[in-house]
Design an enzyme around this catalytic site. Structure first.
Site, PDB file in Angstrom:
ATOM      1  N   GLY A  11      22.572 -13.444  -5.830  1.00  0.00           N
ATOM      2  CA  GLY A  11      23.669 -13.147  -7.023  1.00  0.00           C
ATOM      3  C   GLY A  11      24.679 -13.663  -7.146  1.00  0.00           C
ATOM      4  O   GLY A  11      25.391 -14.008  -6.034  1.00  0.00           O
ATOM      5  N   ARG A  72      17.170 -16.535  -6.395  1.00  0.00           N
ATOM      6  CA  ARG A  72      16.590 -15.686  -5.310  1.00  0.00           C
ATOM      7  C   ARG A  72      15.348 -16.595  -5.196  1.00  0.00           C
ATOM      8  O   ARG A  72      14.342 -16.044  -5.949  1.00  0.00           O
ATOM      9  CB  ARG A  72      16.458 -14.420  -5.674  1.00  0.00           C
ATOM     10  CG  ARG A  72      17.917 -13.623  -6.108  1.00  0.00           C
ATOM     11  CD  ARG A  72      17.495 -12.035  -6.210  1.00  0.00           C
ATOM     12  NE  ARG A  72      18.682 -11.667  -6.988  1.00  0.00           N
ATOM     13  CZ  ARG A  72      19.903 -11.096  -6.203  1.00  0.00           C
ATOM     14  NH1 ARG A  72      19.977 -11.504  -4.885  1.00  0.00           N
ATOM     15  NH2 ARG A  72      20.871 -10.641  -6.985  1.00  0.00           N
ATOM     16  N   ASP A 103      23.881 -11.120   1.942  1.00  0.00           N
ATOM     17  CA  ASP A 103      23.189 -10.925   3.064  1.00  0.00           C
ATOM     18  C   ASP A 103      21.911 -11.580   3.008  1.00  0.00           C
ATOM     19  O   ASP A 103      21.529 -12.403   4.224  1.00  0.00           O
ATOM     20  CB  ASP A 103      22.950  -9.429   2.995  1.00  0.00           C
ATOM     21  CG  ASP A 103      22.547  -8.904   4.091  1.00  0.00           C
ATOM     22  OD1 ASP A 103      22.637  -9.280   5.343  1.00  0.00           O
ATOM     23  OD2 ASP A 103      21.132  -8.112   4.144  1.00  0.00           O
ATOM     24  N   THR A 125      29.317 -12.539  -2.605  1.00  0.00           N
ATOM     25  CA  THR A 125      28.610 -11.571  -3.155  1.00  0.00           C
ATOM     26  C   THR A 125      29.690 -10.560  -3.637  1.00  0.00           C
ATOM     27  O   THR A 125      30.798 -10.249  -3.289  1.00  0.00           O
ATOM     28  CB  THR A 125      27.648 -10.713  -2.289  1.00  0.00           C
ATOM     29  OG1 THR A 125      27.352  -9.384  -3.001  1.00  0.00           O
ATOM     30  CG2 THR A 125      28.585 -10.548  -0.891  1.00  0.00           C
ATOM     31  N   ASP A 127      29.130  -7.110  -3.979  1.00  0.00           N
ATOM     32  CA  ASP A 127      28.944  -6.008  -3.296  1.00  0.00           C
ATOM     33  C   ASP A 127      29.851  -5.730  -1.995  1.00  0.00           C
ATOM     34  O   ASP A 127      29.833  -4.391  -1.582  1.00  0.00           O
ATOM     35  CB  ASP A 127      27.465  -6.078  -2.632  1.00  0.00           C
ATOM     36  CG  ASP A 127      26.299  -6.260  -3.865  1.00  0.00           C
ATOM     37  OD1 ASP A 127      26.920  -5.985  -4.925  1.00  0.00           O
ATOM     38  OD2 ASP A 127      25.260  -6.563  -3.317  1.00  0.00           O
ATOM     39  N   ASP A 129      29.292  -5.962   0.955  1.00  0.00           N
ATOM     40  CA  ASP A 129      28.426  -5.140   1.955  1.00  0.00           C
ATOM     41  C   ASP A 129      28.160  -5.840   3.211  1.00  0.00           C
ATOM     42  O   ASP A 129      27.223  -5.538   4.038  1.00  0.00           O
ATOM     43  CB  ASP A 129      27.032  -4.885   1.237  1.00  0.00           C
ATOM     44  CG  ASP A 129      26.543  -6.371   0.674  1.00  0.00           C
ATOM     45  OD1 ASP A 129      26.746  -7.285   0.805  1.00  0.00           O
ATOM     46  OD2 ASP A 129      25.174  -6.133   0.375  1.00  0.00           O
ATOM     47  N   ARG A 171      24.376  -2.617  -4.846  1.00  0.00           N
ATOM     48  CA  ARG A 171      23.044  -2.267  -4.263  1.00  0.00           C
ATOM     49  C   ARG A 171      23.250  -1.109  -3.295  1.00  0.00           C
ATOM     50  O   ARG A 171      23.349  -0.039  -3.914  1.00  0.00           O
ATOM     51  CB  ARG A 171      22.715  -3.557  -3.336  1.00  0.00           C
ATOM     52  CG  ARG A 171      21.126  -3.789  -3.427  1.00  0.00           C
ATOM     53  CD  ARG A 171      20.973  -5.104  -2.464  1.00  0.00           C
ATOM     54  NE  ARG A 171      21.334  -6.312  -3.072  1.00  0.00           N
ATOM     55  CZ  ARG A 171      20.478  -7.021  -3.385  1.00  0.00           C
ATOM     56  NH1 ARG A 171      19.299  -6.759  -3.578  1.00  0.00           N
ATOM     57  NH2 ARG A 171      21.122  -8.365  -4.148  1.00  0.00           N
TER      58      ARG A 171
END
Ligand code: F6P
Length: 320
Positions: A11, A72, A103, A125, A127, A129, A171
């Site tokens: 992404g 992706r 990730d 990202t 995110d 995360d 996510r």
């Protein structure tokens, strides 16, 4: 190292362009040849590789998205695709690769490392995360995009005396919800890491109505089990306040990066090139406090993300 490559994968996130610019310009500054690989690992497999110059990255610092485009890649996960990617790196004599992504993208980089390629991972990202870094490139911009949306939603929600569930991305990580929740004054923040207490949310909304509050904002991270519309229906039924759902979706992934993201991307991109110049070990670049740090790529990907759950308590207290 004399010849290196850069790609963006997974992404996209605001600030990826700033990171590409930093990699390209730093490499040229150090007399290295720099190749841009289009469409992430997918483009690598197909040899979509072009030499970049100082002017290839002119006028991109302020732009969202990624000029290298992204994908992706399913093919990269097959043996055939992976081997083709390795062949391409060899054909183009690329000695080190900078991978900018989340990730999954950095895990792809780790696989290349195991096959003998030197990879420097940059966390790109929205995110936030990744366990090894306090912040990822794009997160700050995404939170600010959510904040701006919350401002607009508040105006119309209070005119109509409604509650709104604002669904944000991330996510399985609740950081966008946590940061936007605290800074946007949300009445409740729902994240995947913590079980939901619908009774407590409804009690809070009812208390608010009794005090004359005209609206409530509930931030819901996309990864939680209960669906936004079901949640809205339950809240409407139990509190009597009409509850709407707004899914912010991909708006969070675009837009001009904030100063914080541009700075992070510029520092990390430069660090990646310095690491490739100095050594040939694969590393993941991150930030701790104000310091740019780097870890062994494999170790970095094993570090567990810890959310600051006290933010939920903080949002609860400040939105009484
Ligand atoms: O990882 C970034 C992210 O934007 C997540 O927040 C979201 O769940 C996912 O990507 C969406 O992916 P796609 O662009 O493939 O729909």
């Amino acid at each position: 190292m004399k010849r290196i490559g850069v790609l963006t994968s997974g992404g996209d996130s605001p600030g990826m362009n700033a990171a590409i610019r930093a990699v390209v310009r730093s490499a040229i500054y150090y007399d290295m040849e720099i190749y841009g690989i289009n469409r992430g690992y997918e483009g690598l497999i197909h040899g979509e590789i072009n030499e970049m110059s100082v002017s290839s990255v002119s006028d991109i610092l302020q732009r969202g998205g990624t000029i290298l485009r992204t994908a992706r890649s399913k093919a990269f996960m097959t043996e055939e695709g992976f081997n083709r990617a390795l062949d391409m790196l060899e054909n183009f004599e690329i000695e080190g690769l900078v991978v900018i992504g989340g990730d999954g993208s950095l895990k792809g980089g780790l696989e290349l490392t195991k096959a003998g390629v030197t990879v420097i991972g940059l966390p790109g990202t929205i995110d936030n995360d990744l366990g090894y870094t306090d912040f990822t490139i794009g997160f700050d911009t995404a939170v600010n995009t959510v904040l701006s949306a919350i401002g607009n939603i508040r105006d119309t929600s209070s005119s109509h005396e409604r509650s709104t569930i604002v669904e944000v991305m991330g996510r399985n990580c609740g950081d966008i919800a946590l940061y936007a929740g605290v800074t946007g004054g949300a009445e409740a923040i729902l994240i995947p890491e913590i079980p939901i207490d619908i009774n407590a949310i409804c009690r809070k909304i009812i208390q608010g109505i009794n005090r004359g509050k005209l609206h409530s904002i509930i931030i819901r991270a996309e990864g939680i089990s209960i669906n936004s519309q079901d949640l809205a229906d339950t809240i409407t039924k139990r509190t009597g306040m009409e509850t709407k759902v707004v899914v912010l979706g991909y708006t969070q992934r675009g837009g001009s990066p904030t100063a914080r993201d541009r700075m992070l991307a510029s520092r990390m991109g430069h660090k990646a090139v310095e690491l490739l110049r100095e050594d040939s070990r694969s590393r993941a670049v991150g930030i701790e406090g104000t310091e740019i740090v780097h870890y062994d790529l494999e170790e970095a990907l094993q570090m567990k993300k810890v959310n600051d759950e006290s933010f939920i308590q903080l949002a609860n207290i400040l939105s009484i």
